[in-house]
Design a protein around this motif. Structure first.
Motif, PDB file in Angstrom:
ATOM      1  N   ARG A 167       0.833  -1.129  -0.100  1.00 29.35           N
ATOM      2  CA  ARG A 167      -0.029  -0.030   0.044  1.00 29.35           C
ATOM      3  C   ARG A 167       0.601   1.406  -0.201  1.00 29.35           C
ATOM      4  NH1 ARG A 167      -4.904  -1.721   2.538  1.00 29.35           N
ATOM      5  NH2 ARG A 167      -6.310  -1.579   0.695  1.00 29.35           N
ATOM      6  N   ALA A 168       2.143   1.396   0.588  1.00 31.65           N
ATOM      7  CA  ALA A 168       3.030   2.359   0.196  1.00 31.65           C
ATOM      8  C   ALA A 168       3.673   2.762  -0.682  1.00 31.65           C
ATOM      9  CB  ALA A 168       3.777   2.209   1.925  1.00 31.65           C
ATOM     10  N   ARG A 169       3.411   1.278  -1.228  1.00 32.81           N
ATOM     11  CA  ARG A 169       4.151   1.877  -2.767  1.00 32.81           C
ATOM     12  C   ARG A 169       3.475   2.063  -3.909  1.00 32.81           C
ATOM     13  NH1 ARG A 169       8.748  -2.360  -4.709  1.00 32.81           N
ATOM     14  NH2 ARG A 169       9.735  -3.332  -2.708  1.00 32.81           N
ATOM     15  N   VAL A 170       2.101   1.300  -3.623  1.00 31.43           N
ATOM     16  CA  VAL A 170       0.807   1.051  -4.438  1.00 31.43           C
ATOM     17  C   VAL A 170      -0.462   1.866  -3.704  1.00 31.43           C
ATOM     18  CG1 VAL A 170      -0.364   0.797  -6.895  1.00 31.43           C
ATOM     19  CG2 VAL A 170       1.924  -0.096  -5.936  1.00 31.43           C
ATOM     20  N   PRO A 171      -0.642   3.624  -3.595  1.00 28.61           N
ATOM     21  CA  PRO A 171      -1.510   4.162  -2.895  1.00 28.61           C
ATOM     22  C   PRO A 171      -3.157   2.871  -2.957  1.00 28.61           C
ATOM     23  CG  PRO A 171      -0.247   6.195  -3.203  1.00 28.61           C
ATOM     24  CD  PRO A 171       0.020   4.678  -3.558  1.00 28.61           C
ATOM     25  N   ASP A 172      -3.113   3.379  -4.887  1.00 26.99           N
ATOM     26  CA  ASP A 172      -4.372   2.837  -4.905  1.00 26.99           C
ATOM     27  C   ASP A 172      -4.684   1.888  -5.512  1.00 26.99           C
ATOM     28  OD1 ASP A 172      -2.975   3.301  -6.099  1.00 26.99           O
ATOM     29  OD2 ASP A 172      -4.280   4.346  -7.868  1.00 26.99           O
ATOM     30  N   LEU A 173      -3.737   0.445  -4.272  1.00 30.27           N
ATOM     31  CA  LEU A 173      -3.630  -0.881  -4.746  1.00 30.27           C
ATOM     32  C   LEU A 173      -5.442  -1.821  -4.087  1.00 30.27           C
ATOM     33  CD1 LEU A 173      -1.597  -2.985  -5.427  1.00 30.27           C
ATOM     34  CD2 LEU A 173      -2.118  -3.438  -3.346  1.00 30.27           C
ATOM     35  N   ALA A 174      -5.758  -1.930  -5.281  1.00 24.48           N
ATOM     36  CA  ALA A 174      -7.508  -2.626  -5.400  1.00 24.48           C
ATOM     37  C   ALA A 174      -6.897  -4.204  -4.453  1.00 24.48           C
ATOM     38  CB  ALA A 174      -8.111  -2.972  -6.281  1.00 24.48           C
ATOM     39  N   VAL A 175      -7.310  -4.948  -3.588  1.00 28.28           N
ATOM     40  CA  VAL A 175      -6.701  -6.163  -2.332  1.00 28.28           C
ATOM     41  C   VAL A 175      -7.573  -6.460  -2.697  1.00 28.28           C
ATOM     42  CG1 VAL A 175      -4.816  -5.705  -1.752  1.00 28.28           C
ATOM     43  CG2 VAL A 175      -6.721  -5.087  -1.043  1.00 28.28           C
TER      44      VAL A 175
END
Lengths: 266, 470
Positions: free
Chosen positions: B25-33
């Motif tokens: 999440r820190a690397r890709v804030p809008d990560l869909a999990v």
């Protein structure tokens, strides 16, 4: 003219070499004519020999509790057929099995039947049962097909019974329709019977005796007049005989209120 | 929480499986999990395996993400293995799945090549050995990075250092030893397949194809002198779904016409009808179970074989209604009336083999039947008036009707089967003694009644109606 050999009437001579098909047709028409005697002289005399083997016959129980008598009578008639490899199919629905119980092989063998020949088909509903019965009659695997229904069912009508009757006439299978707790409706059956249990001739010690039935012919397609009779099944000879009226009659006379006449349904 | 798997886009962003969710999440804030659902993954894999059976009947799951197909002898249908792989790739891509397909002479080699996306087995990293982190680290420290590096080394020191398992796996990777895969289903004895260039969807076309396949199967069975006991039809839809139809027969058969009748029955009996969707592009008929069936000379005389006709009828009814609804009687050693007789499916071959033909007791001349012709599964409770305790019934009420008893015989005492009881015989344990009476009522109906329990066994024994005499 294109003459097909299998259309030659069996009575006509087809030349010096009778065709195999012709013989087979002849055999089949013989089978269609053959009658199944009950074994009871009085009944057979009234029926002029017996009931048509290649046909559909209906059995109604007199009162609600007599549906068992109708079932038993149909089963015993099927055992009158000559011994063969072909099985006797007993077809009934879940509802019938719940209300009337299951067939019990020890009781069947004690009445002179062979439980190993019985094939039981239990269907979820009446529609399936009628279809299974038609299939069983059409196949050459059955010598008799007994279909048990309980209650007034709209599905058992002129059309469905005619289907069974036609199939039976074609294959020569004895088709028996047991209708417990039902009112007679138009049907294509060759004969229609009402069956009630009747008091048996007691054994020493006032024990219940051999299976005894009050049977009444309600309808006959061959024009036989309706009649009533009391018959007893003898498992040793596998045949019915006219019940002596002495023991049984007194039971009716002393108990007129509940005699067979009062048990008839309107 | 950690990432269980990521898609190609996520890989491109530098995310990998096993990474902590917070880091990702820190690397890709809008990560869909999404939640990891291993069961659904496995189901999807199974569904894909069903579809892959169009290529070969020998198909094996390789969880969590792999499938192993043994295409030995099957690739010629598509030309060669490369074309087969192309077809498979196209079909999987249609579902939006990314896949890596590789072929090899051994399952291990194909698996390793697919997993590490390598062209040759020598390029595959040593991790393919599945020997555990320790082994892999040690090999890498020794400068052995790929399987190719290991292949030229002597095996004995390797076995001494890392164990036998590693060497065996190496041999399998190098295609020196060929273990067979264990297919998900046992391989059918006979299978016949029909491919279609254009999917077909009309039921009549499907049935016509099955008929053609059935004729083909019948020929093969005849050559082998066998008859099928079970037939399975697989309808492969072009979108990957596979419909299955199975038909069992009571006796071995290779009669295509009979088989077609059974299959029609089966299709009619389906609770939800066959949905062809965009059509079937492959239909296969399999015979998983076959038995010896000798050739018969049909006699010139038109003698009807009732045995065969009965078997055919039983099969038909069993297919339509369910095998457990077409039954025959079987005797069992028991004194308890309801346990002494069983009904078993007429179709099961056990009824012919293990169960000797029951010897039903012969009737005694002059004696009426001592057992009813009808028996209730559950004895019917009745209210009985008896002359005295342990006396015979005088009248009883059943289904709102009072029956006055005019003739009676009994009691016939049937004791409980204490030897079946885990604690053996002891008064009052297990079930109760039954006293059976044969009675006839004033209207001539004959019944089988019993009183459950003696008066010294229980305080108030109850009465039941168990059967009906003719």
């Amino acid at each position: 003219m294109n003459k097909k050999p299998n259309h030659i009437q069996p009575t006509l001579s087809a030349g010096a070499f009778p065709s195999v098909q012709g013989m087979w047709k002849q055999h089949q028409s013989d089978a269609a004519q053959s009658l199944l005697p009950t074994g009871a002289p009085y009944v057979d005399e009234r029926l002029r020999g017996g009931i048509t083997q290649a046909g559909l016959h209906e059995f109604f129980g007199g009162a609600q509790a007599d549906s068992h008598a109708a079932a038993a009578f149909a089963l015993l008639l099927a055992w009158r057929l000559p011994e063969s490899d072909a099985g006797i199919f007993w077809i009934s629905g879940d509802k019938e099995r719940q209300t009337s119980g299951r067939l019990y092989p020890y009781g069947l063998s004690a009445m002179g039947g062979d439980p190993a020949r019985m094939l039981l088909v239990q269907t979820a509903d009446l529609r399936d049962a009628l279809r299974a019965a038609a299939d069983a009659i059409r196949s050459k695997a059955a010598s008799a097909v007994i279909l048990e229904t309980h209650g007034n069912a709209r599905l058992v009508d002129l059309t469905s019974t005619r289907r069974l009757a036609l199939a039976a006439a074609e294959t020569g299978v004895l088709a028996l329709l047991v209708r417990g707790d039902a009112v007679p409706m138009p049907s294509a059956a060759r004969t229609r019977w009402r069956i009630c249990s009747a008091p048996s001739a007691p054994l020493p010690g006032n024990a219940p005796g051999l299976p005894t039935f009050d049977i009444s012919l309600l309808r006959h397609r061959g024009g036989t007049a309706p009649f009533e009779a009391r018959v007893t099944w003898d498992h040793a000879t596998r045949s019915f005989f006219d019940a002596p009226l002495s023991g049984g009659l007194s039971a009716i006379v002393t108990d007129t209120e509940t005699g067979p006449a009062s048990r008839q349904r309107a | 929480m950690r990432l269980a798997a990521c898609d190609p886009a996520a890989h491109a962003l530098g995310l990998t499986a096993g990474m902590a969710l917070a880091d990702a999440r820190a690397r890709v804030p809008d990560l869909a999990v999404f939640d990891h659902d291993p069961v659904a993954d496995l189901n999807l894999l199974g569904w894909l395996a069903d579809g892959c059976e169009r290529y070969t009947p020998a198909c094996m799951l390789d969880p969590p993400q792999g499938l192993l197909l043994d295409i030995t002898g099957c690739e010629h249908v598509f030309g060669d293995a490369a074309r087969l792989a192309k077809d498979l790739h196209a079909r999987l891509s249609r579902h939006g799945l990314t896949c890596q397909i590789a072929s090899g002479s051994t399952p291990d080699s194909a698996q390793a090549k697919a997993r590490y996306a390598a062209r040759a087995i020598s390029d595959v990293p040593v991790e393919a050995l599945d020997g555990g982190d320790k082994v892999h680290k040690a090999l890498r420290r020794a400068g052995l990075r790929s399987i190719g590096d290991l292949a030229i080394r002597p095996r004995k020191p390797l076995a001494a250092r890392f164990g036998k398992a590693v060497v065996v796996r190496l041999a399998r990777l190098l295609e020196e030893e060929d273990p067979r895969i264990t297919p998900r289903r046992s391989l059918p004895i006979i299978h016949v397949t029909q491919n279609f260039a254009e999917p077909i969807s009309r039921t009549n076309d499907v049935l016509a194809t099955i008929e053609m396949l059935a004729g083909n199967t019948a020929l093969q069975l005849q050559e082998r002198g066998q008859g099928g006991r079970r037939f399975e039809i697989r309808l492969f839809r072009s979108d990957g779904h596979v419909a299955r139809l199975a038909v069992d027969t009571g006796t071995p058969t290779r009669d295509a016409a009979l088989l077609m009748r059974l299959i029609r029955e089966r299709i009619d009996a389906l609770s939800d009808p066959l949905d062809p969707g965009f059509g079937y592009d492959l239909i296969r008929l399999e015979v998983p179970l076959a038995e010896v069936l000798a050739n018969v000379q049909v006699g010139l005389e038109t003698k009807i074989d009732t045995g065969a006709a009965a078997a055919a009828l039983i099969d038909r009814l069993s297919v339509r209604l369910g095998a457990e609804r077409v039954r025959q009687f079987h005797a069992r050693q028991s004194h308890i009336p309801e346990r002494a007789a069983l009904e078993r499916a007429a179709q099961s071959d056990a009824s012919k083999a293990d169960w000797p033909k029951a010897d039903w007791p012969k009737p005694v001349p002059g004696e009426p039947a001592m057992r009813p012709f009808r028996l209730f599964e559950t004895p019917q409770p009745i209210e009985v008036t008896a002359g005295f305790p342990e006396g015979e019934p005088r009248s009883f009420r059943w289904r709102r009707h009072v029956h006055r008893v005019t003739r009676v015989e009994g009691p016939e005492r049937i004791s409980p089967e204490w030897w079946r009881h885990p604690r053996g015989y002891a008064p009052g344990n297990g079930s109760l003694t039954r006293d059976y009476y044969r009675v006839e009522d004033n209207e001539g109906r004959r019944f089988w009644l019993f009183r459950r329990g003696l008066y010294d066994e229980i305080e108030r024994p109850l009465w039941y109606l168990h059967g009906i005499f003719a």
